[in-house]
Scaffold this motif. Structure first.
Motif, PDB file in Angstrom:
ATOM      1  N   GLY A  27       0.830  -1.198   0.000  1.00 41.52           N
ATOM      2  CA  GLY A  27       0.000   0.000   0.000  1.00 41.52           C
ATOM      3  C   GLY A  27       0.858   1.238   0.000  1.00 41.52           C
ATOM      4  N   SER A  28       0.304   2.316  -0.517  1.00 42.42           N
ATOM      5  CA  SER A  28       0.996   3.598  -0.440  1.00 42.42           C
ATOM      6  C   SER A  28      -0.020   4.637  -0.018  1.00 42.42           C
ATOM      7  CB  SER A  28       1.646   3.959  -1.765  1.00 42.42           C
ATOM      8  OG  SER A  28       0.691   4.036  -2.788  1.00 42.42           O
ATOM      9  N   TYR A  29       0.436   5.583   0.770  1.00 42.93           N
ATOM     10  CA  TYR A  29      -0.454   6.541   1.404  1.00 42.93           C
ATOM     11  C   TYR A  29       0.164   7.927   1.354  1.00 42.93           C
ATOM     12  CZ  TYR A  29      -1.866   2.001   3.112  1.00 42.93           C
ATOM     13  OH  TYR A  29      -2.228   0.686   3.170  1.00 42.93           O
ATOM     14  N   HIS A  30      -0.683   8.916   1.282  1.00 43.40           N
ATOM     15  CA  HIS A  30      -0.238  10.307   1.264  1.00 43.40           C
ATOM     16  C   HIS A  30       0.421  10.643   2.599  1.00 43.40           C
ATOM     17  CE1 HIS A  30      -0.205  14.546   0.291  1.00 43.40           C
ATOM     18  NE2 HIS A  30      -0.811  14.807   1.441  1.00 43.40           N
ATOM     19  N   ASN A  31       1.559  11.287   2.568  1.00 39.19           N
ATOM     20  CA  ASN A  31       2.249  11.751   3.762  1.00 39.19           C
ATOM     21  C   ASN A  31       1.842  13.208   3.974  1.00 39.19           C
ATOM     22  OD1 ASN A  31       3.963  11.984   5.927  1.00 39.19           O
ATOM     23  ND2 ASN A  31       5.833  12.064   4.712  1.00 39.19           N
ATOM     24  N   PHE A  32       0.958  13.453   4.917  1.00 33.79           N
ATOM     25  CA  PHE A  32       0.402  14.781   5.121  1.00 33.79           C
ATOM     26  C   PHE A  32       1.433  15.755   5.672  1.00 33.79           C
ATOM     27  CE2 PHE A  32      -3.272  11.997   5.174  1.00 33.79           C
ATOM     28  CZ  PHE A  32      -4.148  12.686   4.355  1.00 33.79           C
ATOM     29  N   THR A  33       1.351  16.989   5.210  1.00 35.14           N
ATOM     30  CA  THR A  33       2.212  18.058   5.713  1.00 35.14           C
ATOM     31  C   THR A  33       1.625  18.575   7.026  1.00 35.14           C
ATOM     32  OG1 THR A  33       0.969  19.797   4.594  1.00 35.14           O
ATOM     33  CG2 THR A  33       2.801  18.756   3.345  1.00 35.14           C
ATOM     34  N   ALA A  34       2.409  19.342   7.766  1.00 30.58           N
ATOM     35  CA  ALA A  34       1.920  19.915   9.023  1.00 30.58           C
ATOM     36  C   ALA A  34       0.671  20.777   8.811  1.00 30.58           C
ATOM     37  CB  ALA A  34       3.028  20.700   9.711  1.00 30.58           C
ATOM     38  N   PRO A  35       0.628  21.648   7.789  1.00 33.57           N
ATOM     39  CA  PRO A  35      -0.605  22.424   7.575  1.00 33.57           C
ATOM     40  C   PRO A  35      -1.814  21.536   7.235  1.00 33.57           C
ATOM     41  CG  PRO A  35       1.229  23.465   6.427  1.00 33.57           C
ATOM     42  CD  PRO A  35       1.718  22.123   6.918  1.00 33.57           C
ATOM     43  N   GLU A  36      -1.594  20.479   6.472  1.00 40.22           N
ATOM     44  CA  GLU A  36      -2.699  19.559   6.155  1.00 40.22           C
ATOM     45  C   GLU A  36      -3.211  18.889   7.424  1.00 40.22           C
ATOM     46  OE1 GLU A  36      -1.904  17.906   1.673  1.00 40.22           O
ATOM     47  OE2 GLU A  36      -0.503  17.236   3.229  1.00 40.22           O
ATOM     48  N   VAL A  37      -2.304  18.464   8.289  1.00 37.96           N
ATOM     49  CA  VAL A  37      -2.701  17.834   9.553  1.00 37.96           C
ATOM     50  C   VAL A  37      -3.489  18.838  10.398  1.00 37.96           C
ATOM     51  CG1 VAL A  37      -1.876  16.847  11.724  1.00 37.96           C
ATOM     52  CG2 VAL A  37      -0.826  16.155   9.562  1.00 37.96           C
ATOM     53  N   HIS A  38      -3.023  20.071  10.459  1.00 37.26           N
ATOM     54  CA  HIS A  38      -3.721  21.102  11.215  1.00 37.26           C
ATOM     55  C   HIS A  38      -5.153  21.264  10.700  1.00 37.26           C
ATOM     56  CE1 HIS A  38      -4.970  25.164  12.371  1.00 37.26           C
ATOM     57  NE2 HIS A  38      -4.216  24.967  13.441  1.00 37.26           N
ATOM     58  N   ASP A  39      -5.320  21.342   9.380  1.00 39.76           N
ATOM     59  CA  ASP A  39      -6.656  21.485   8.785  1.00 39.76           C
ATOM     60  C   ASP A  39      -7.537  20.280   9.103  1.00 39.76           C
ATOM     61  OD1 ASP A  39      -5.914  23.931   7.722  1.00 39.76           O
ATOM     62  OD2 ASP A  39      -5.583  23.143   5.688  1.00 39.76           O
ATOM     63  N   ILE A  40      -6.962  19.093   9.033  1.00 38.99           N
ATOM     64  CA  ILE A  40      -7.723  17.869   9.318  1.00 38.99           C
ATOM     65  C   ILE A  40      -8.166  17.846  10.778  1.00 38.99           C
ATOM     66  CG2 ILE A  40      -7.540  15.352   9.503  1.00 38.99           C
ATOM     67  CD1 ILE A  40      -5.657  15.555   6.977  1.00 38.99           C
ATOM     68  N   VAL A  41      -7.275  18.215  11.678  1.00 42.37           N
ATOM     69  CA  VAL A  41      -7.620  18.253  13.103  1.00 42.37           C
ATOM     70  C   VAL A  41      -8.720  19.277  13.351  1.00 42.37           C
ATOM     71  CG1 VAL A  41      -6.753  18.842  15.407  1.00 42.37           C
ATOM     72  CG2 VAL A  41      -5.403  17.362  13.898  1.00 42.37           C
ATOM     73  N   GLU A  42      -8.616  20.434  12.704  1.00 47.17           N
ATOM     74  CA  GLU A  42      -9.655  21.456  12.849  1.00 47.17           C
ATOM     75  C   GLU A  42     -11.000  20.942  12.357  1.00 47.17           C
ATOM     76  OE1 GLU A  42     -11.740  24.577  13.952  1.00 47.17           O
ATOM     77  OE2 GLU A  42      -9.644  24.225  14.524  1.00 47.17           O
ATOM     78  N   LYS A  43     -11.007  20.251  11.230  1.00 46.10           N
ATOM     79  CA  LYS A  43     -12.251  19.664  10.722  1.00 46.10           C
ATOM     80  C   LYS A  43     -12.799  18.626  11.697  1.00 46.10           C
ATOM     81  CE  LYS A  43     -11.325  20.552   5.878  1.00 46.10           C
ATOM     82  NZ  LYS A  43     -10.912  20.001   4.589  1.00 46.10           N
ATOM     83  N   GLY A  44     -11.892  17.898  12.349  1.00 52.29           N
ATOM     84  CA  GLY A  44     -12.317  16.927  13.364  1.00 52.29           C
ATOM     85  C   GLY A  44     -12.981  17.606  14.546  1.00 52.29           C
ATOM     86  N   HIS A  45     -12.424  18.729  14.983  1.00 47.26           N
ATOM     87  CA  HIS A  45     -13.040  19.492  16.076  1.00 47.26           C
ATOM     88  C   HIS A  45     -14.442  19.977  15.681  1.00 47.26           C
ATOM     89  CE1 HIS A  45      -9.656  19.504  18.808  1.00 47.26           C
ATOM     90  NE2 HIS A  45      -8.857  20.004  17.875  1.00 47.26           N
ATOM     91  N   GLN A  46     -14.567  20.471  14.443  1.00 46.71           N
ATOM     92  CA  GLN A  46     -15.871  20.938  13.959  1.00 46.71           C
ATOM     93  C   GLN A  46     -16.866  19.779  13.888  1.00 46.71           C
ATOM     94  OE1 GLN A  46     -15.043  22.923  10.248  1.00 46.71           O
ATOM     95  NE2 GLN A  46     -13.761  24.463  11.231  1.00 46.71           N
ATOM     96  N   ALA A  47     -16.396  18.626  13.409  1.00 47.86           N
ATOM     97  CA  ALA A  47     -17.265  17.451  13.317  1.00 47.86           C
ATOM     98  C   ALA A  47     -17.700  16.985  14.704  1.00 47.86           C
ATOM     99  CB  ALA A  47     -16.552  16.326  12.576  1.00 47.86           C
ATOM    100  N   ALA A  48     -16.793  17.048  15.685  1.00 50.95           N
ATOM    101  CA  ALA A  48     -17.130  16.639  17.050  1.00 50.95           C
ATOM    102  C   ALA A  48     -18.223  17.538  17.622  1.00 50.95           C
ATOM    103  CB  ALA A  48     -15.889  16.674  17.933  1.00 50.95           C
ATOM    104  N   LYS A  49     -18.156  18.827  17.332  1.00 46.97           N
ATOM    105  CA  LYS A  49     -19.199  19.752  17.801  1.00 46.97           C
ATOM    106  C   LYS A  49     -20.545  19.420  17.146  1.00 46.97           C
ATOM    107  CE  LYS A  49     -16.043  23.547  18.807  1.00 46.97           C
ATOM    108  NZ  LYS A  49     -15.563  24.878  18.413  1.00 46.97           N
ATOM    109  N   ALA A  50     -20.510  19.142  15.842  1.00 51.52           N
ATOM    110  CA  ALA A  50     -21.745  18.795  15.131  1.00 51.52           C
ATOM    111  C   ALA A  50     -22.318  17.481  15.671  1.00 51.52           C
ATOM    112  CB  ALA A  50     -21.478  18.688  13.627  1.00 51.52           C
ATOM    113  N   TRP A  51     -21.440  16.514  15.947  1.00 49.32           N
ATOM    114  CA  TRP A  51     -21.865  15.220  16.498  1.00 49.32           C
ATOM    115  C   TRP A  51     -22.506  15.422  17.873  1.00 49.32           C
ATOM    116  CZ3 TRP A  51     -22.440  10.403  14.763  1.00 49.32           C
ATOM    117  CH2 TRP A  51     -22.519   9.351  15.685  1.00 49.32           C
ATOM    118  N   ALA A  52     -21.885  16.244  18.708  1.00 46.02           N
ATOM    119  CA  ALA A  52     -22.407  16.493  20.052  1.00 46.02           C
ATOM    120  C   ALA A  52     -23.775  17.180  20.000  1.00 46.02           C
ATOM    121  CB  ALA A  52     -21.420  17.345  20.843  1.00 46.02           C
ATOM    122  N   ALA A  53     -24.010  17.960  18.950  1.00 45.04           N
ATOM    123  CA  ALA A  53     -25.282  18.669  18.823  1.00 45.04           C
ATOM    124  C   ALA A  53     -26.407  17.760  18.329  1.00 45.04           C
ATOM    125  CB  ALA A  53     -25.118  19.856  17.872  1.00 45.04           C
ATOM    126  N   MET A  54     -26.072  16.589  17.810  1.00 50.85           N
ATOM    127  CA  MET A  54     -27.090  15.664  17.302  1.00 50.85           C
ATOM    128  C   MET A  54     -27.811  14.968  18.454  1.00 50.85           C
ATOM    129  SD  MET A  54     -25.373  13.440  14.306  1.00 50.85           S
ATOM    130  CE  MET A  54     -24.920  14.124  12.761  1.00 50.85           C
TER     131      MET A  54
END
Length: 87
Positions: A27-54
Motif C-alpha cells: 500500500g501507499s499513502y499520502h504523507n500529510f504536511t503539518a498544515p494539512e494535519v492542522h486542517d484535518i484536526v480542525e475539521k475533526g473538532h468541527q465534526a465533534a461539535k456537530a456530532w455532540a449537537a445531534m
C-alpha cells in the motif's frame, strides 16, 4: 534491494506499507504536511461539535449504518490486517 533501502528512497509525499512476510509494497499513502494535519484536526473538532449537537436517535442511526458496513466488509478488513501484520 532490502526493505530499509526502499524506505530511504521514498519521496516525502508518500508513505509505503510493506508486507512483513514478503517485503513487497502492499500500500501507499499520502504523507500529510503539518498544515494539512492542522486542517484535518480542525475539521475533526468541527465534526465533534456537530456530532455532540445531534440527538441520540440521530447518532444511533449513523452508528448502526457504520456497524452494518463493518459487518458486511469484515472479511476484507481482516485480510488487510493480516497482510499488514503478517499474521
Amino acid at each position: 534491494m532490502d526493505q530499509l533501502s526502499q524506505i530511504s528512497e521514498l519521496p516525502s509525499s508518500e508513505l509505503k506499507s510493506f508486507s512483513p512476510v514478503t517485503g513487497e509494497v502492499i500500500g501507499s499513502y499520502h504523507n500529510f504536511t503539518a498544515p494539512e494535519v492542522h486542517d484535518i484536526v480542525e475539521k475533526g473538532h468541527q465534526a465533534a461539535k456537530a456530532w455532540a449537537a445531534m440527538s441520540f436517535r440521530a447518532r444511533r442511526k449513523i452508528l448502526k449504518k457504520w456497524a452494518a458496513h463493518i459487518l458486511r466488509n469484515c472479511d476484507e478488513f481482516a485480510a488487510w490486517v493480516a497482510k499488514e501484520t503478517g499474521k
